[in-house]
Structures are given as structure tokens and as C-alpha cells.
Design an enzyme around this catalytic site. Structure first.
Site, mmCIF file in Angstrom:
data_model
loop_
_atom_site.group_PDB
_atom_site.id
_atom_site.type_symbol
_atom_site.label_atom_id
_atom_site.label_comp_id
_atom_site.label_asym_id
_atom_site.label_seq_id
_atom_site.Cartn_x
_atom_site.Cartn_y
_atom_site.Cartn_z
ATOM 1 N N ASP A 95 0.856 -1.175 0.000
ATOM 2 C CA ASP A 95 0.000 0.000 0.000
ATOM 3 C C ASP A 95 0.900 1.234 0.000
ATOM 4 O OD1 ASP A 95 -2.209 1.675 0.536
ATOM 5 O OD2 ASP A 95 -3.123 0.128 1.784
ATOM 6 N N ASP A 196 -2.971 4.642 -2.299
ATOM 7 C CA ASP A 196 -3.968 5.238 -1.414
ATOM 8 C C ASP A 196 -4.463 6.587 -1.978
ATOM 9 O OD1 ASP A 196 -5.260 5.091 1.231
ATOM 10 O OD2 ASP A 196 -4.059 6.856 1.707
ATOM 11 N N GLU A 248 -6.812 3.644 -5.399
ATOM 12 C CA GLU A 248 -8.016 3.935 -4.613
ATOM 13 C C GLU A 248 -8.524 5.309 -5.031
ATOM 14 O OE1 GLU A 248 -9.588 4.317 -0.023
ATOM 15 O OE2 GLU A 248 -7.778 5.331 -0.669
ATOM 16 N N HIS A 322 -10.803 -2.396 4.830
ATOM 17 C CA HIS A 322 -10.562 -1.928 6.202
ATOM 18 C C HIS A 322 -11.272 -0.612 6.522
ATOM 19 C CE1 HIS A 322 -7.976 0.278 3.596
ATOM 20 N NE2 HIS A 322 -7.664 1.111 4.575
ATOM 21 N N ASP A 323 -11.889 0.019 5.538
ATOM 22 C CA ASP A 323 -12.579 1.295 5.764
ATOM 23 C C ASP A 323 -14.095 1.139 5.784
ATOM 24 O OD1 ASP A 323 -10.205 2.743 5.788
ATOM 25 O OD2 ASP A 323 -10.278 3.167 3.637
HETATM 26 O O1 TEU Z 1 -9.005 6.047 2.615
HETATM 27 C C1 TEU Z 1 -9.480 7.098 1.872
HETATM 28 C C2 TEU Z 1 -10.816 7.599 2.147
HETATM 29 O O2 TEU Z 1 -11.107 8.721 1.798
HETATM 30 C C3 TEU Z 1 -11.843 6.809 2.805
HETATM 31 O O3 TEU Z 1 -11.974 5.510 2.534
HETATM 32 C C4 TEU Z 1 -11.861 7.140 4.250
HETATM 33 O O4 TEU Z 1 -11.226 6.229 5.075
HETATM 34 C C5 TEU Z 1 -13.286 7.215 4.740
HETATM 35 O O5 TEU Z 1 -14.153 7.332 3.706
HETATM 36 C C6 TEU Z 1 -13.433 8.400 5.602
HETATM 37 O O6 TEU Z 1 -14.799 8.598 5.833
HETATM 38 C C7 TEU Z 1 -7.638 5.781 2.598
HETATM 39 C C8 TEU Z 1 -7.331 4.592 3.461
HETATM 40 O O7 TEU Z 1 -7.944 3.462 2.930
HETATM 41 C C9 TEU Z 1 -7.751 4.903 4.857
HETATM 42 O O8 TEU Z 1 -7.618 3.812 5.723
HETATM 43 C C10 TEU Z 1 -6.931 6.061 5.333
HETATM 44 O O9 TEU Z 1 -7.357 6.476 6.598
HETATM 45 C C11 TEU Z 1 -7.016 7.246 4.370
HETATM 46 O O10 TEU Z 1 -6.873 6.878 3.018
HETATM 47 C C12 TEU Z 1 -5.907 8.227 4.658
HETATM 48 O O11 TEU Z 1 -4.696 7.681 4.269
#
Ligand code: TEU
Length: 545
Positions: A95, A196, A248, A322-323
Site C-alpha cells: 500500500d 492510497d 483507490e 478496512h474502511d
Molecule cells: O481512505 C481514503 C478515504 O477517503 C476513505 O476511505 C476514508 O477512510 C473514509 O471514507 C473516511 O470517511 C484511505 C485509506 O484506505 C484509509 O484507511 C486512510 O485512513 C485514508 O486513506 C488516509 O490515508
């Protein structure tokens, strides 16, 4: 095999397997579970960041891109992991968090001291007036997106937490640093990269956002995005066509993604988009609940499928990461029909045109965390929003109910391996509580049941490897107006596949000309192939001819 025939498994390293009793998962723990992953049949493991970090955002706040956080192990552990994974035909995907670094990163520390070179690595701006931020943008984790640094009399941009400072991609030195980091990991045996929030790197204007305050229209899918992606491609992973890449993409469009992940784009292999995972956001707001809008879900999934197909571009397909809260608690039934709905959701995704991603625990039907107190939460976004909603005067019970549905920690509870203490995840105290249902839902139980969710995933993965129609066939929506059933057809040479998924507990009938078709897989034992088919709660039927 190319990436269209592969299945990626996502490991959230903190929660997968602890080997040393500190309550945090680690690489040695992963090594001890590779046989399990081989049995499942996956091709690639995507690891969330394991590099050095203060862990404010669980590794998405990087202190050093080239060193492991000791919590996860050492470079030697990693070399062993690569070797052991390779023996089992499994590749490693890392990542790359290139939109921002932790404020503890040496670059940012130098910037804070006024070093002009490193200040230009980040986005420092003058305030509009004393004590007034450069613009009205908001952080995705709540509060303003700017932080004032008194010693510099400037503000820095942080689209995420205040400890995550945004990098300045307009600076070619930053672009080069990022390409060098990718090359470093390639030299260590990493074969895939997930980037990311990569469509947020081109901040193209810094004006006030007149529409809504968050400012995303000025930094999402910016005009230089493709140029930056091409630069990365040409100067790192693109040198070897075997590397798998996925970006992403936040708040994006099919048109943009078709550009990033078009077959001849020379940018990325595929994209994650999230529109289908917002159908239960009331008025598009994450922290306001509503039941999932099924018609919207269908429309979004299928328009992305056909839209990307028309442009010869490729999707990553998934329900979980994970989100996101656990899909089974969200779109299925995590109690009575847990098994049926887990399999139905899996079938819905795995026959799509795109590369499937399985998030740890999904293959055994893990559910939302079921936390009832704010003390159980660890995620920075969740604890921030808790404070914000409190300050807005929301009732404690209501806030906890919202977190219970929406928090990212729903996905982050430890992997449930067996029914021993802490579900076999650790001998110590887990960094986040184990879901209380681990005695019923665990790997050991699934492995001893030929009809388990795990066994179903094994079959789906095997089909993708062996049936070209799944990887290469065209897709066409079926039963578009049906209010209960998600359905589509795939076609390749003389073959056809038809997939039907009842997303509801209510039973329903569907009409389909089944001439020549036979059942490939379903989630009830006694399914029959007929022109009028009766679908039971969460039933899925996949027909093939
Ligand atoms: O996530 C990006 C992101 O904007 C979302 O998925 C976010 O976690 C969520 O919608 C907020 O409401 C990426 C990663 O996957 C995430 O774990 C990180 O926290 C984020 O970027 C920052 O690096």
C-alpha cells in the site's frame, strides 16, 4: 495468469495474526497462516501499510517509507514472507500512501524548521488574514483541513488527520521520491501496489469551496492526475508488465477511472471506486443512517461494469475493506441467514467483470464489531466524529448506534481463527477487542464444514482461475427493474453465465429462459433450473451453458 484471472486477499496486518503476544498482528503471524491462504486459493495479498508510523491512522501516516514498523517485524521477516508466499504462488501487494506523510516524517520535520526544499514537499500557504486559514476546506476526518504553524506563520494542508500532511505533487522532487520508493519495494520482491487516495494528489486550485465546504472539487481527479500516474508508471512499476496496480479513487467518475485504468492507459491496471458503498448514506452523508437503497446499488454496480467495459477499462470489485463496515451486516443478514447471505454477496461480486478483492474474515462471514462503548473504538475517524457529534448535541446512545453501523473498526476486529481465547489471534491483549461471536464464527469451524462460506469462496476462486468467461467475458445486466434480485449475464465465445442474487429475506420469483443452462453453483442444496425460478431468502443461483 494476468490480473483479470486473479483474486486478491487483503490483510489488515494489525488484526490478522499475532506471533509474539503483544496483541498486534505481525509478519511472522502472517507467515504461519500462509497455508490457510493457499488453501483458499488466492493469488495476491494486499497488505495495509506496515512501514514505520506513529499509528495515528494505523499506518496511513508514514514516518519512513522504507523501514518496517517494529510492531510488524523486520526486513528479514519480510524477506522470509516473500519467499514463503512465493512457494505457495502468492504475490505481495503493498500500500503506497503518497497523498500525505505523517508529520513525524523527516521531510516534514525539516519543513517545520523552515528548510525551503522540504517546505516545498508539502503544501504550506499564508492565511487569508491573521488566524484565518487559507481557505474553507474541511478535513475528511472532521474539522478544518489546515493547521497553523506559528514559527513559520504559515498553514499546512491535511485532507485527513492533522498528523497527515499532504504532499505537494506539483514539485517534481516529490514525484521522483515516490517513484524511488516504489522501486525500492520492487527490489525487495513486492509485485503489486495499491495507491492510497491517489486521485487526490493534484490540488489544482486553492480557492474557497462555494458549494459545500470540504473543497474536494479542487483536488479530486485534477487535470494533471493522469500525467502524474503516467510518470509513476514509466519510472517504476510499468517497467515490468507483471506488476499489478490498483488505485483507490475517492469521489470519482466512470469517465475518469476509464482513463486511469484503460487497457492502454499506461497508468494503472484497475481502480477501487466506492459509490456502491454509499447507498446507505442519507443524503450522501456518512454519519447519517438509512437502509441501503437496493435499486441504487444495482444501478451503480452495473453502470460501473458496463461503463468500464465500453471503454475497455478494469474495475477492482469488492464489498469489504478496512474502511467499510462488514458487508454481511450491511447488505445481508448477520444472524439467521448469515451463511446464505454471505455466499450470495460473494457470488454477486465474484462473477463480475473485474478483479475480486476479499477482505480478511469475509471468507468466513465475519460480522460488524458490535461495540457498545466509545472506549472500544480505536479508529481516529471514529473517535473524532464521536467528539464532533457530541459537540453538535447528539445523544450518546444515538452516536454509538451510528458508529456501530458505520465505524471503520467494524472491519478491524481481529481475525477469528478458532474458539480459544481471543479467537486464536493473540496470547496477549488484542489492540482492539475480538468480536464476541468468535466461538460461532471462526476459521476452524468453517474448515470442518464442506458447506461453509469458506468452501464457497474456494469454489468461486477456483472458477475464476479455470473459466475464461469469468475473467474475459462481456457483461450485460439482467432483470434491471426487479426490486429484489441483482442479476447479470456474462458471455464469452460460445458460453454464457447468468447470475441471480436475491438480496432480501422475502422470497421471489424470476423468469429466465434457461434452455441449455445448468447450475454452476448456488447457496441452497436443492436448487432447480427452470424458466420460472423461486428464490428463497438470500438465494443465489449461477447458471452456465
Ligand atoms: O481512505 C481514503 C478515504 O477517503 C476513505 O476511505 C476514508 O477512510 C473514509 O471514507 C473516511 O470517511 C484511505 C485509506 O484506505 C484509509 O484507511 C486512510 O485512513 C485514508 O486513506 C488516509 O490515508
Amino acid at each position: 495468469m494476468d490480473f483479470r484471472q486473479k483474486v486478491v486477499y487483503q490483510i489488515y496486518p494489525k488484526s490478522f495474526q499475532d506471533s509474539d503476544g503483544d496483541g498486534i498482528g505481525d509478519m511472522k503471524g502472517v507467515i504461519s497462516r500462509l497455508d490457510y491462504l493457499q488453501k483458499l486459493g488466492i493469488d495476491v495479498i494486499w497488505f495495509n501499510p506496515m512501514t514505520l508510523s506513529p499509528q495515528k491512522d494505523n499506518g496511513y501516516d508514514v514516518t519512513d517509507y522504507r523501514a518496517f514498523d517494529p510492531r510488524y517485524g523486520t526486513m528479514e521477516d519480510f524477506e522470509l514472507l516473500v519467499k514463503e508466499a512465493k512457494k505457495r504462488n502468492i504475490d505481495i501487494m503493498f500500500d503506497m500512501v503518497f497523498n500525505h506523510t505523517s508529520t513525524t516524517h523527516a521531510w516534514f520535520q525539516k519543513a517545520l524548521q523552515g528548510d525551503a526544499k522540504y517546505m516545498n514537499y508539502y503544501i504550506f500557504k499564508e492565511g487569508k488574514a491573521p488566524c484565518i486559514a487559507p481557505n474553507n476546506w474541511e478535513s475528511k476526518f472532521g474539522g478544518p483541513a489546515w493547521e497553523y504553524v506559528p514559527s513559520l506563520d504559515k498553514w499546512y494542508l491535511h485532507l485527513f488527520d492533522v498528523s497527515q500532511a499532504d504532499l505537494n505533487w506539483a514539485n517534481p522532487e516529490v514525484r521522483k521520491e515516490c517513484a524511488d520508493i516504489v522501486n525500492f519495494w520492487i527490489s525487495k520482491g513486492v509485485h503489486g501496489f495499491r495507491f492510497d487516495v491517489i486521485n487526490e494528489i493534484n490540488k489544482w486550485s486553492f480557492e474557497d469551496d462555494p458549494d459545500n465546504f470540504d473543497g474536494r472539487q479542487f483536488y479530486t481527479d485534477g487535470p494533471k492526475e493522469q500525467e502524474y500516474l503516467r510518470y509513476l508508471n514509466e519510472n517504476s512499476f510499468g517497467k515490468d508488465p507483471d506488476h499489478i496496480t490498483v488505485g483507490e479513487m475517492s469521489s470519482t467518475t466512470i469517465e475518469k477511472c476509464a482513463g486511469y485504468a484503460g487497457r492502454n492507459s499506461h497508468e494503472l491496471d484497475m481502480v477501487f471506486s466506492f459509490h456502491h458503498l454509499k447507498v446507505d448514506y442519507k443524503d450522501g452523508k456518512k454519519w447519517e443512517l438509512q437502509p441501503a437503497d437496493f435499486m441504487k446499488l444495482k444501478e451503480l454496480l452495473l453502470s460501473w461494469q458496463t461503463g468500464m467495459q465500453e471503454k475497455d477499462a478494469w474495475n477492482a470489485v469488492f464489498w469489504n475493506c478496512h474502511d467499510q463496515p462488514r458487508s454481511i451486516s450491511r447488505f445481508g443478514d448477520d444472524t439467521k441467514y448469515r451463511k446464505e447471505s454471505a455466499k450470495m454477496l460473494a457470488a454477486a461480486i465474484h462473477f463480475l467483470r473485474g478483479t475480486p478483492y476479499v477482505f480478511e474474515g469475509e471468507e468466513i462471514g465475519m460480522t460488524n464489531a458490535g461495540f457498545t462503548s466509545i472506549d472500544q473504538y480505536r479508529d481516529v475517524e471514529s473517535t473524532n466524529i464521536y467528539q464532533i457529534l457530541k459537540e453538535e448535541g447528539k445523544d450518546e446512545k444515538e452516536i454509538l448506534h451510528i458508529l456501530n453501523q458505520r465505524s471503520r473498526d467494524n472491519a478491524r476486529t481481529p481475525m477469528q481463527w478458532d474458539d480459544s481465547e481471543n479467537a486464536g489471534f493473540t496470547t496477549g491483549t488484542p489492540w482492539i477487542e475480538v468480536n464476541r461471536n468468535y466461538k460461532d464464527i471462526n476459521v476452524r469451524k468453517d474448515l470442518s464444514d464442506p458447506d461453509s462460506i469458506f468452501a464457497f469462496y474456494q469454489k468461486l476462486i477456483h472458477f475464476r482461475h479455470t473459466m475464461p468467461i469469468i475473467a474475459y467475458g462481456t457483461i450485460r445486466p439482467l432483470l434491471e427493474k426487479d426490486e429484489k434480485v441483482f442479476a447479470y449475464e456474462r458471455e464469452y465465445e460460445d458460453h454464457k453465465l447468468a447470475v441471480f442474487c436475491n438480496f432480501f429475506v422475502e422470497e421471489t420469483d424470476i423468469q429466465f429462459n434457461t434452455e441449455g443452462y445448468e447450475l454452476l453453483i448456488g447457496n441452497y442444496a436443492d436448487a432447480e433450473v427452470k424458466d420460472t425460478m423461486h428464490l428463497r431468502p438470500y438465494e443465489t443461483l449461477v447458471l452456465y451453458k
